[in-house]
Design a protein around this motif. Structure first.
Motif, PDB file in Angstrom:
ATOM      1  N   TRP A 302       0.828  -1.206   0.000  1.00 24.30           N
ATOM      2  CA  TRP A 302       0.000   0.000   0.000  1.00 24.30           C
ATOM      3  C   TRP A 302       0.865   1.259   0.000  1.00 24.30           C
ATOM      4  N   GLY A 306      -0.505   2.837  -2.943  1.00 22.89           N
ATOM      5  CA  GLY A 306      -1.461   3.855  -2.513  1.00 22.89           C
ATOM      6  C   GLY A 306      -0.834   5.205  -2.235  1.00 22.89           C
ATOM      7  N   ARG A 307       0.397   5.171  -1.690  1.00 24.21           N
ATOM      8  CA  ARG A 307       1.081   6.429  -1.352  1.00 24.21           C
ATOM      9  C   ARG A 307       2.120   6.844  -2.384  1.00 24.21           C
ATOM     10  N   GLU A 363      -6.265   4.828   8.197  1.00 24.23           N
ATOM     11  CA  GLU A 363      -5.241   5.063   7.187  1.00 24.23           C
ATOM     12  C   GLU A 363      -5.861   5.312   5.813  1.00 24.23           C
ATOM     13  N   ASN A 364      -5.306   6.280   5.093  1.00 25.19           N
ATOM     14  CA  ASN A 364      -5.659   6.482   3.690  1.00 25.19           C
ATOM     15  C   ASN A 364      -4.520   7.223   3.009  1.00 25.19           C
ATOM     16  N   SER A 365      -4.640   7.402   1.717  1.00 25.17           N
ATOM     17  CA  SER A 365      -3.538   7.961   0.931  1.00 25.17           C
ATOM     18  C   SER A 365      -3.215   9.409   1.283  1.00 25.17           C
ATOM     19  N   THR A 366      -4.101  10.081   2.020  1.00 25.25           N
ATOM     20  CA  THR A 366      -3.822  11.462   2.421  1.00 25.25           C
ATOM     21  C   THR A 366      -3.387  11.571   3.889  1.00 25.25           C
ATOM     22  N   SER A 367      -3.249  10.437   4.559  1.00 22.78           N
ATOM     23  CA  SER A 367      -2.841  10.469   5.969  1.00 22.78           C
ATOM     24  C   SER A 367      -1.450  11.076   6.096  1.00 22.78           C
ATOM     25  N   ASP A 434      -4.677  -0.071  -3.121  1.00 22.20           N
ATOM     26  CA  ASP A 434      -5.170   1.272  -2.849  1.00 22.20           C
ATOM     27  C   ASP A 434      -5.754   1.338  -1.443  1.00 22.20           C
ATOM     28  N   ASP A 435      -6.408   2.454  -1.123  1.00 18.76           N
ATOM     29  CA  ASP A 435      -6.963   2.621   0.228  1.00 18.76           C
ATOM     30  C   ASP A 435      -7.980   1.531   0.561  1.00 18.76           C
ATOM     31  N   LEU A 438      -6.262  -1.648   1.420  1.00 15.47           N
ATOM     32  CA  LEU A 438      -5.675  -1.584   2.758  1.00 15.47           C
ATOM     33  C   LEU A 438      -6.749  -1.742   3.824  1.00 15.47           C
ATOM     34  N   HIS A 439      -7.901  -1.097   3.624  1.00 16.81           N
ATOM     35  CA  HIS A 439      -8.980  -1.173   4.615  1.00 16.81           C
ATOM     36  C   HIS A 439      -9.511  -2.601   4.739  1.00 16.81           C
TER      37      HIS A 439
END
Length: 465
Positions: A302, A306-307, A363-367, A434-435, A438-439
């Protein structure tokens, strides 16, 4: 395997000498090192050999070889001497490293990785046997030595991608093979200096009698059953080989039937069935390592997908998992000594639930990077506590002669969990790392942690520990 708890453990205060546990740990790092460094070398290997076909087996070959060899290595140590087998494994590692570095084809490299897997499978079970024999002989407590061995593996498995990235970038993928040679040489010299020589081998008699004492038929069935299971799990990530299910079941039924009436069984399945502490601990270990490898495989994917991080940066983001993991292992060792396995495992399983929920919900790509580092640090807690709780239970539930084989089974369960995690990651991240992927992975980790937590709370076998 009969349950023979060490009733003197509570009276022992003097630990196994650090020089012995660290010396033995110097060789046990080679398995997690080789299993983790390869992740950042795969692209370079595919480019070098001009094809990605079969590349997955470069990774899986070592896992499969380690999984099927670890119990055998423990058994050989009990029969021929743990130090002899430990050092023999280092020799195989050196041979595998040279063969892999000079590999003229991908098939040759896969074979070299199998040899590395066989060699690295010998260290941990026989290190445990040496520690246990020293503790019993000198009236020392083995808990701190077990913590040291666990910490060595914990650090290296998280540092491996970072170290591998640096080596591959500077010297090419062959460097991850060559690095085994100095480590194996140092470890051999260290173990020769600090570990007492083995006594006369327990497997006496003619070569035929020695062979029978090893239960070759039981070993062959165990290897076939474990290999078939691992091949099936790996096939789930591409195209399920359903025909392996009845084949696997048939082999395991034959294994249990044979071992139930063997005069000197490789694994005493009747005693194992009667040793509830050991059998439930191994079941708990399977779930624990499935969750751990979901973290180990899923989070770096991720971070890159994702990042958008580079492999080296993603490896650096995993460092809190290693650092906190070492601290957690040492803390867990003290907690186990004071309060036993139940409280130790309660901390580990609660941490696993918390870490999984954070991945699933926070957690997400903007964290911000800080939040990612905090979550990574929290994810370093569970494995230290769960590992210490379960390994100490294996140690307390077996005799000094049996502990090597039992820890070998523990390692086999660990790598079956690794392949289960690979299947989980394939399913949860089927649309990309992606997010959402990951979730979903975090939700699976939280569910596995909750299952373990309920089991620990209501386990009858843990009431005595």
């Amino acid at each position: 395997m009969t349950a023979q708890p060490d009733t003197r453990t509570a009276e022992r205060t003097r630990p196994v000498p650090r020089r012995l546990s660290v010396g033995l740990g110097s060789g046990t790092v080679l398995q997690p090192l080789n299993s983790s460094m390869i992740a950042v070398a795969i692209v370079a290997i595919g480019q070098d050999f001009g094809s990605s076909s079969g590349i997955a087996w470069v990774i899986s070959a070592l896992y499969i070889a380690t999984a099927v060899t670890a119990p055998t290595a423990g058994r050989l140590g009990a029969l021929f001497g743990a130090r002899r087998v430990y050092l023999g494994g280092l020799t195989l590692i050196a041979l595998g490293a040279v063969a892999g570095a000079l590999a003229p084809s991908l098939g040759w490299l896969i074979a070299a990785r199998v040899l590395l897997g066989i060699g690295t499978a010998t260290q941990y079970p026989n290190a445990m046997t040496i520690v246990r024999e020293y503790a019993d002989r000198h009236g020392a407590q083995p808990r701190s030595a077990i913590a040291t061995l666990a910490a060595c593996a914990q650090v290296v498995v998280a540092l491996g991608p970072t170290l591998g990235g640096l080596l591959v970038g500077a010297f090419g993928w062959q460097s991850i093979m060559w690095v085994n040679l100095p480590i194996a040489a140092v470890s051999a010299a260290w173990v020769l200096a600090v570990a007492a020589p083995d006594g006369p081998r327990r497997a006496g008699g003619t070569p035929a009698e020695v062979l029978r004492s090893l239960d070759p038929a039981g070993m062959a069935l165990f290897l076939a059953g474990t290999s078939t299971l691992m091949f099936f799990l790996l096939s789930l990530t591409t195209g399920p080989a359903w025909w392996l299910v009845p084949a696997c079941a048939t082999v395991w039924v034959a294994f249990v039937a044979w071992e139930s009436r063997a005069a000197a069984p490789f694994i005493d399945v009747r005693a194992l069935a009667g040793n509830r502490t050991l059998s439930t601990t191994l079941g708990r270990t399977l779930i624990t390592y499935t969750a751990f490898y979901c973290v180990f495989f899923g989070l770096p994917q991720w971070l890159q997908g994702g990042r958008g991080m580079s492999p080296a940066a993603a490896g650096l983001m995993m460092l809190p998992v290693a650092g906190v993991g070492v601290f957690a292992t040492m803390t867990a060792s003290r907690l186990y000594g004071r309060h036993g396995a139940r409280r130790t495992l309660l901390v580990g399983t609660t941490g696993l639930v918390a870490g999984g929920l954070l991945l699933a919900l926070a957690e997400n790509s903007t964290s911000p990077i800080g939040l990612i580092l905090v979550v990574a640090a929290i994810l370093g807690i569970p494995n230290g506590f769960n590992n210490m709780g379960n390994q100490n239970l294996v140690n307390s539930a077996t005799s000094a002669r049996e502990v090597g084989t039992a820890i070998g089974m523990y390692r086999t369960i660990q790598y079956v969990g690794a392949n289960l995690a690979a299947v989980v990651i394939e399913v949860t991240m089927r649309d990309g790392a992606d997010d959402m992927g990951l979730h979903r992975t975090g939700a699976v980790i939280a569910v596995l942690g909750a299952t373990l937590l309920v089991g620990v709370l209501f386990s009858r076998t843990l009431r005595e520990h």
